[in-house]
Design an enzyme around this catalytic site. Sequence first.
Site, PDB file in Angstrom:
ATOM      1  N   HIS A 204       0.805  -1.232   0.000  1.00  0.00           N
ATOM      2  CA  HIS A 204       0.000   0.000   0.000  1.00  0.00           C
ATOM      3  C   HIS A 204       0.835   1.278   0.000  1.00  0.00           C
ATOM      4  CE1 HIS A 204       0.781  -0.188   4.354  1.00  0.00           C
ATOM      5  NE2 HIS A 204       0.619   1.119   4.331  1.00  0.00           N
TER       6      HIS A 204
HETATM    7  C1  UD1 Z   1      -2.263   5.627   5.165  1.00  0.00           C
HETATM    8  C2  UD1 Z   1      -1.005   6.242   5.748  1.00  0.00           C
HETATM    9  C3  UD1 Z   1       0.083   5.189   5.828  1.00  0.00           C
HETATM   10  C4  UD1 Z   1      -0.382   3.959   6.550  1.00  0.00           C
HETATM   11  C5  UD1 Z   1      -1.670   3.446   5.940  1.00  0.00           C
HETATM   12  C6  UD1 Z   1      -2.205   2.313   6.766  1.00  0.00           C
HETATM   13  C7  UD1 Z   1      -0.550   8.605   5.287  1.00  0.00           C
HETATM   14  C8  UD1 Z   1       0.231   9.548   4.462  1.00  0.00           C
HETATM   15  N1  UD1 Z   1      -0.500   7.314   4.901  1.00  0.00           N
HETATM   16  O1  UD1 Z   1      -1.975   5.255   3.833  1.00  0.00           O
HETATM   17  O2  UD1 Z   1       1.189   5.725   6.532  1.00  0.00           O
HETATM   18  O3  UD1 Z   1       0.611   2.970   6.438  1.00  0.00           O
HETATM   19  O4  UD1 Z   1      -2.642   4.502   5.938  1.00  0.00           O
HETATM   20  O5  UD1 Z   1      -3.048   1.497   6.041  1.00  0.00           O
HETATM   21  O6  UD1 Z   1      -1.169   8.994   6.245  1.00  0.00           O
HETATM   22  N2  UD1 Z   1      -9.213   4.630   0.597  1.00  0.00           N
HETATM   23  C9  UD1 Z   1     -10.394   3.957   0.533  1.00  0.00           C
HETATM   24  N3  UD1 Z   1     -11.048   3.689   1.689  1.00  0.00           N
HETATM   25  C10 UD1 Z   1     -10.587   4.051   2.906  1.00  0.00           C
HETATM   26  C11 UD1 Z   1      -9.379   4.750   2.965  1.00  0.00           C
HETATM   27  C12 UD1 Z   1      -8.692   5.021   1.798  1.00  0.00           C
HETATM   28  O7  UD1 Z   1     -10.866   3.594  -0.555  1.00  0.00           O
HETATM   29  O8  UD1 Z   1     -11.232   3.758   3.936  1.00  0.00           O
HETATM   30  C13 UD1 Z   1      -8.482   4.914  -0.663  1.00  0.00           C
HETATM   31  C14 UD1 Z   1      -8.747   6.306  -1.202  1.00  0.00           C
HETATM   32  O9  UD1 Z   1      -8.776   6.225  -2.584  1.00  0.00           O
HETATM   33  C15 UD1 Z   1      -7.501   7.061  -0.751  1.00  0.00           C
HETATM   34  C16 UD1 Z   1      -6.432   5.994  -0.786  1.00  0.00           C
HETATM   35  O10 UD1 Z   1      -7.087   4.795  -0.398  1.00  0.00           O
HETATM   36  O11 UD1 Z   1      -7.212   8.150  -1.576  1.00  0.00           O
HETATM   37  C17 UD1 Z   1      -5.261   6.258   0.141  1.00  0.00           C
HETATM   38  O12 UD1 Z   1      -5.739   6.453   1.493  1.00  0.00           O
HETATM   39  P1  UD1 Z   1      -4.899   7.346   2.522  1.00  0.00           P
HETATM   40  O13 UD1 Z   1      -5.522   7.307   3.841  1.00  0.00           O
HETATM   41  O14 UD1 Z   1      -4.643   8.683   1.923  1.00  0.00           O
HETATM   42  O15 UD1 Z   1      -3.498   6.629   2.537  1.00  0.00           O
HETATM   43  P2  UD1 Z   1      -3.152   5.091   2.833  1.00  0.00           P
HETATM   44  O16 UD1 Z   1      -2.518   4.539   1.581  1.00  0.00           O
HETATM   45  O17 UD1 Z   1      -4.301   4.393   3.402  1.00  0.00           O
HETATM   46  N1  UDP Z   2      -3.877  -5.647   8.774  1.00  0.00           N
HETATM   47  C1  UDP Z   2      -5.128  -6.227   8.891  1.00  0.00           C
HETATM   48  N2  UDP Z   2      -5.781  -6.581   7.747  1.00  0.00           N
HETATM   49  C2  UDP Z   2      -5.251  -6.404   6.502  1.00  0.00           C
HETATM   50  C3  UDP Z   2      -3.965  -5.803   6.404  1.00  0.00           C
HETATM   51  C4  UDP Z   2      -3.315  -5.423   7.557  1.00  0.00           C
HETATM   52  O1  UDP Z   2      -5.630  -6.419   9.992  1.00  0.00           O
HETATM   53  O2  UDP Z   2      -5.915  -6.751   5.502  1.00  0.00           O
HETATM   54  C5  UDP Z   2      -3.160  -5.252  10.012  1.00  0.00           C
HETATM   55  C6  UDP Z   2      -1.781  -5.836  10.145  1.00  0.00           C
HETATM   56  O3  UDP Z   2      -1.819  -7.135  10.722  1.00  0.00           O
HETATM   57  C7  UDP Z   2      -1.101  -4.826  11.044  1.00  0.00           C
HETATM   58  C8  UDP Z   2      -1.687  -3.512  10.558  1.00  0.00           C
HETATM   59  O4  UDP Z   2      -2.934  -3.862   9.934  1.00  0.00           O
HETATM   60  O5  UDP Z   2      -1.461  -5.018  12.394  1.00  0.00           O
HETATM   61  C9  UDP Z   2      -0.769  -2.858   9.587  1.00  0.00           C
HETATM   62  O6  UDP Z   2      -1.446  -1.822   8.937  1.00  0.00           O
HETATM   63  P1  UDP Z   2      -0.997  -1.270   7.515  1.00  0.00           P
HETATM   64  O7  UDP Z   2      -0.183  -2.278   6.804  1.00  0.00           O
HETATM   65  O8  UDP Z   2      -2.236  -0.777   6.862  1.00  0.00           O
HETATM   66  O9  UDP Z   2      -0.162   0.029   7.901  1.00  0.00           O
HETATM   67  P2  UDP Z   2       1.353   0.280   8.333  1.00  0.00           P
HETATM   68  O10 UDP Z   2       1.688  -0.609   9.465  1.00  0.00           O
HETATM   69  O11 UDP Z   2       2.200   0.061   7.127  1.00  0.00           O
HETATM   70  O12 UDP Z   2       1.348   1.728   8.693  1.00  0.00           O
END
Ligand code: UD1
Ligand code: UDP
Length: 350
Positions: A204
């Site tokens: 992601h």
């Molecule tokens: C965010 C965090 C990242 C973290 C991750 C955990 C930032 C900059 N990034 O990344 O550090 O590791 O969360 O998972 O804060 N979207 C959906 N549904 C949702 C949320 C997001 O469809 O509920 C889609 C939207 O198109 C959005 C994209 O995902 O634009 C990215 O979501 P965003 O929260 O901006 O960043 P993450 O990639 O989730």
């Molecule tokens: N996780 C989850 N379901 C998923 C993917 C991740 O429960 O489908 C959990 C994972 O086990 C860990 C946390 O989400 O505890 C990590 O989140 P993510 O990878 O979104 O973010 P990051 O740690 O990179 O910020």
Amino acid sequence: MRFASIVGARPQFIKMAPVSVLLRQHHEEIIIHTGQHYDYMLSTNFFKELSIPEPDYSLECGSGTHGVQTGKMLAAIEQVLIKEQVDWVIVYGDTNSTLAAALAAAKLHIPIAHIEAGLRSFDRAMPEEINRIVTDHISDRLFCPTESAHQQLLKEGITQGVSVVGDVMYDTLLSIQPRLVDHARSLLASLGLTPGNYMLTTIHRAANTDNAAAMQSIAAALNKVEMPVLFPAHPRTKACLQHYQIQLSSHVRLLEPVGYLDMLALQYAAYRILTDSGGIQKEAFLLGVPCITLREETEWIETVQSGWNILAGSHWQAILDAVAQPAPQPPQHNPFGQGDAAQRIVQSWL
Ligand code: UD1
Ligand code: UDP
């Protein structure tokens, strides 16, 4: 004392669960959910699974460019903090929700506690790196998960209010661990898989999802491995796979994001984990599963130093070479503490 815990993204719900339960034994806590993550399986599901109280405020800020998203959250959080008059704001990790919450609190002269302080990838192109640096430099209490994080803060001149408490994600993992073996057995049976005979992948990070060549190369590696691959995909990843018209072979099973217990069970029984997630690199280490990180660098350097994590980047050949490496020797030392990080954090206010 009165605390505001401000969260918004999946890993933050997992991090706050053990802290919130202990905090409420001694203090008052309000939970502010920025709405950065809003899909049921990225948000509400974790509140239910981990018995986190419903947020007092759901700000519904949603997705957007970094500026739009962070700006919306900053303005909305400020309104709540002005109204609620809390003594402390607690923020977790390194997302845009973390940054917005810390900025809102700092401008209102409310002390900030940063849980998971001191982590660095040393890559300023990574949005989370900016969030971490700014948050650490405006925080009043900095709770480090590892000794190396502590040392990093000292190097940056942050010496006051710093402590090493261990990793709160380890606390959460331990709370689930007794259920893992049975859950993995039934979950794998329902998927027609057996332990140790599949790989698990998550992707992601912007560095991968925003780069067609990187995604194509990672997909090429997944298509070449000779084992089923489970791929619970973040919505942004699913969207980019479609956008780049990437074809996955039939042994690569694209899934919706899964719940926390399911995810730990799938990790626990996997042959190898391939990920760009921060939390999953740690969980792979804690569960004793070799991890291949689809990035060039990591904040979680101990996982690499112990041999349990290989930084492969996104090149398909490097990924396949990493997959072919034998499992390392069991680590001698757990750098992520004793699983009592939440207790140590809450004790600091007693
Ligand atoms: C965010 C965090 C990242 C973290 C991750 C955990 C930032 C900059 N990034 O990344 O550090 O590791 O969360 O998972 O804060 N979207 C959906 N549904 C949702 C949320 C997001 O469809 O509920 C889609 C939207 O198109 C959005 C994209 O995902 O634009 C990215 O979501 P965003 O929260 O901006 O960043 P993450 O990639 O989730
Ligand atoms: N996780 C989850 N379901 C998923 C993917 C991740 O429960 O489908 C959990 C994972 O086990 C860990 C946390 O989400 O505890 C990590 O989140 P993510 O990878 O979104 O973010 P990051 O740690 O990179 O910020």
